[in-house]
Design a protein around this motif. Structure first.
Motif, mmCIF file in Angstrom:
data_model
loop_
_atom_site.group_PDB
_atom_site.id
_atom_site.type_symbol
_atom_site.label_atom_id
_atom_site.label_comp_id
_atom_site.label_asym_id
_atom_site.label_seq_id
_atom_site.Cartn_x
_atom_site.Cartn_y
_atom_site.Cartn_z
ATOM 1 N N GLU A 39 -72.581 62.466 51.210
ATOM 2 C CA GLU A 39 -73.857 62.423 50.504
ATOM 3 C C GLU A 39 -73.947 63.565 49.481
ATOM 4 O O GLU A 39 -74.481 64.628 49.775
ATOM 5 N N PRO A 40 -73.424 63.365 48.265
ATOM 6 C CA PRO A 40 -73.584 64.393 47.228
ATOM 7 C C PRO A 40 -75.005 64.382 46.672
ATOM 8 O O PRO A 40 -75.619 63.320 46.504
ATOM 9 N N ASP A 41 -75.526 65.558 46.367
ATOM 10 C CA ASP A 41 -76.895 65.692 45.871
ATOM 11 C C ASP A 41 -76.910 66.732 44.749
ATOM 12 O O ASP A 41 -76.520 67.871 44.956
ATOM 13 N N VAL A 42 -77.370 66.326 43.566
ATOM 14 C CA VAL A 42 -77.446 67.213 42.401
ATOM 15 C C VAL A 42 -78.910 67.343 41.988
ATOM 16 O O VAL A 42 -79.632 66.347 41.869
ATOM 17 N N ASP A 43 -79.361 68.568 41.764
ATOM 18 C CA ASP A 43 -80.738 68.833 41.356
ATOM 19 C C ASP A 43 -80.708 69.881 40.246
ATOM 20 O O ASP A 43 -80.218 70.988 40.447
ATOM 21 N N ALA A 44 -81.214 69.516 39.058
ATOM 22 C CA ALA A 44 -81.216 70.437 37.919
ATOM 23 C C ALA A 44 -82.613 70.500 37.316
ATOM 24 O O ALA A 44 -83.341 69.500 37.307
ATOM 25 N N TYR A 45 -83.005 71.675 36.835
ATOM 26 C CA TYR A 45 -84.343 71.826 36.276
ATOM 27 C C TYR A 45 -84.327 72.834 35.122
ATOM 28 O O TYR A 45 -83.423 73.663 34.993
ATOM 29 N N ALA A 46 -85.371 72.750 34.314
ATOM 30 C CA ALA A 46 -85.630 73.737 33.270
ATOM 31 C C ALA A 46 -87.142 73.895 33.163
ATOM 32 O O ALA A 46 -87.877 72.908 33.201
ATOM 33 N N LYS A 47 -87.608 75.147 33.059
ATOM 34 C CA LYS A 47 -89.041 75.370 32.930
ATOM 35 C C LYS A 47 -89.305 76.563 32.028
ATOM 36 O O LYS A 47 -88.488 77.483 31.934
ATOM 37 N N THR A 48 -90.450 76.510 31.375
ATOM 38 C CA THR A 48 -90.815 77.579 30.453
ATOM 39 C C THR A 48 -92.317 77.765 30.450
ATOM 40 O O THR A 48 -93.079 76.822 30.692
ATOM 41 N N THR A 49 -92.756 78.993 30.163
ATOM 42 C CA THR A 49 -94.169 79.329 30.046
ATOM 43 C C THR A 49 -94.373 80.065 28.728
ATOM 44 O O THR A 49 -93.674 81.047 28.445
ATOM 45 N N ILE A 50 -95.322 79.562 27.926
ATOM 46 C CA ILE A 50 -95.551 80.105 26.591
ATOM 47 C C ILE A 50 -97.039 80.356 26.400
ATOM 48 O O ILE A 50 -97.872 79.506 26.744
ATOM 49 N N ASP A 51 -97.378 81.505 25.854
ATOM 50 C CA ASP A 51 -98.761 81.797 25.468
ATOM 51 C C ASP A 51 -99.015 81.214 24.076
ATOM 52 O O ASP A 51 -98.494 81.725 23.071
ATOM 53 N N LEU A 52 -99.789 80.138 24.034
ATOM 54 C CA LEU A 52 -100.082 79.510 22.750
ATOM 55 C C LEU A 52 -101.124 80.303 21.956
ATOM 56 O O LEU A 52 -101.149 80.249 20.723
ATOM 57 N N SER A 53 -101.982 81.014 22.667
ATOM 58 C CA SER A 53 -102.988 81.872 22.034
ATOM 59 C C SER A 53 -103.460 82.872 23.079
ATOM 60 O O SER A 53 -102.926 82.913 24.196
ATOM 61 N N ASP A 54 -104.470 83.641 22.750
ATOM 62 C CA ASP A 54 -105.010 84.611 23.705
ATOM 63 C C ASP A 54 -105.684 83.923 24.887
ATOM 64 O O ASP A 54 -105.859 84.549 25.941
ATOM 65 N N THR A 55 -106.069 82.685 24.725
ATOM 66 C CA THR A 55 -106.821 81.989 25.780
ATOM 67 C C THR A 55 -106.098 80.786 26.364
ATOM 68 O O THR A 55 -106.573 80.206 27.343
ATOM 69 N N VAL A 56 -104.960 80.382 25.818
ATOM 70 C CA VAL A 56 -104.266 79.167 26.267
ATOM 71 C C VAL A 56 -102.812 79.486 26.603
ATOM 72 O O VAL A 56 -102.083 80.064 25.788
ATOM 73 N N THR A 57 -102.401 79.097 27.801
ATOM 74 C CA THR A 57 -101.021 79.249 28.248
ATOM 75 C C THR A 57 -100.453 77.879 28.613
ATOM 76 O O THR A 57 -101.102 77.094 29.315
ATOM 77 N N SER A 58 -99.250 77.599 28.146
ATOM 78 C CA SER A 58 -98.591 76.325 28.408
ATOM 79 C C SER A 58 -97.418 76.523 29.360
ATOM 80 O O SER A 58 -96.622 77.451 29.197
ATOM 81 N N SER A 59 -97.306 75.623 30.352
ATOM 82 C CA SER A 59 -96.175 75.649 31.293
ATOM 83 C C SER A 59 -95.549 74.258 31.325
ATOM 84 O O SER A 59 -96.251 73.264 31.536
ATOM 85 N N THR A 60 -94.244 74.211 31.137
ATOM 86 C CA THR A 60 -93.526 72.937 31.089
ATOM 87 C C THR A 60 -92.344 72.982 32.053
ATOM 88 O O THR A 60 -91.628 73.986 32.113
#
Length: 217
Positions: A39-60
């Motif tokens: 049973e081979p199992d592969v799990d890959a991910y990428a994530k980032t957090t960016i401050d779009l402005s002083d009041t808004v933060t984006s996480s992907t």
């Protein structure tokens, strides 16, 4: 398992390849404990957090996973030929396969327009390609004494392995989409207290198999 980060970006991958026999899962007169189960199992991910402005933060975050039972897995099963076992015992060799994968994307926003107000919102998408049942390659039901001789395996004993690609008629597509919003307001300034908040939220889900739903909070 490996992971690495650079500035606001993090990537990682894990790989497990479990290959074992059946051990004591079955009685030895029912299944050969030396059967192969991988049973081979592969799990890959990428994530980032960016401050779009002083009041808004984006996480992907994006994630891919593949989890299989490869077509070299086999079992060697034994059966009685009849209720009184008058004709002796027979055995059969079976190859098994199951191929499964999934994609997942999550996007979140943290919005803080004032010290009293916090808004969280986001959406997600998941696409699973799942196998309904095992692909089989089954050999002939053979008397145990004829299963293997000095010249090798008997005729028809060893089947062909399942083709190592997905079969359309044996697949299930599972797609899930969702979105949410949550608001938290601090009533401390209005009530002269630090322990009073108002929370409200809504979540929407749409699933290709089960339909859609809305949850209020």
């Amino acid at each position: 398992m490996l992971s690495s980060s650079y500035k606001n970006l993090e990537v990682g991958m894990s790989y497990f390849d479990k290959a074992s026999g059946y051990g004591t899962n079955y009685a030895f007169d029912k299944n050969n404990p030396r059967g192969w189960w991988r049973e081979p199992d592969v799990d890959a991910y990428a994530k980032t957090t960016i401050d779009l402005s002083d009041t808004v933060t984006s996480s992907t975050m994006m994630r891919f996973r593949r989890s299989d039972v490869t077509n070299d897995n086999f079992s060697n099963e034994a059966y009685n030929s009849g209720p009184d076992d008058a004709e002796g015992r027979h055995t059969v060799l079976v190859y098994w396969q199951s191929l499964n994968s999934a994609w997942y994307v999550q996007q979140d926003f943290d919005i803080v327009p004032t010290d009293d107000l916090v808004i969280k919102t986001g959406l997600n998408f998941e696409d699973r390609d799942i196998q309904k049942g095992y692909d089989f390659g089954t050999g002939a039901l053979t008397p145990i004494e004829s299963f293997q001789t000095e010249d090798g395996f008997g005729e028809g004993v060893v089947p062909a392995s399942p083709v190592g690609t997905p079969h359309f008629e044996n697949r299930l597509r599972w797609v899930n989409m969702g979105a949410y919003a949550q608001v938290r307001y601090d009533l401390g300034g209005l009530l002269d207290s630090e322990d009073h908040f108002v929370n409200a939220g809504v979540r929407y889900h749409n699933n290709s198999l089960y339909g859609s739903s809305v949850t209020l909070r």
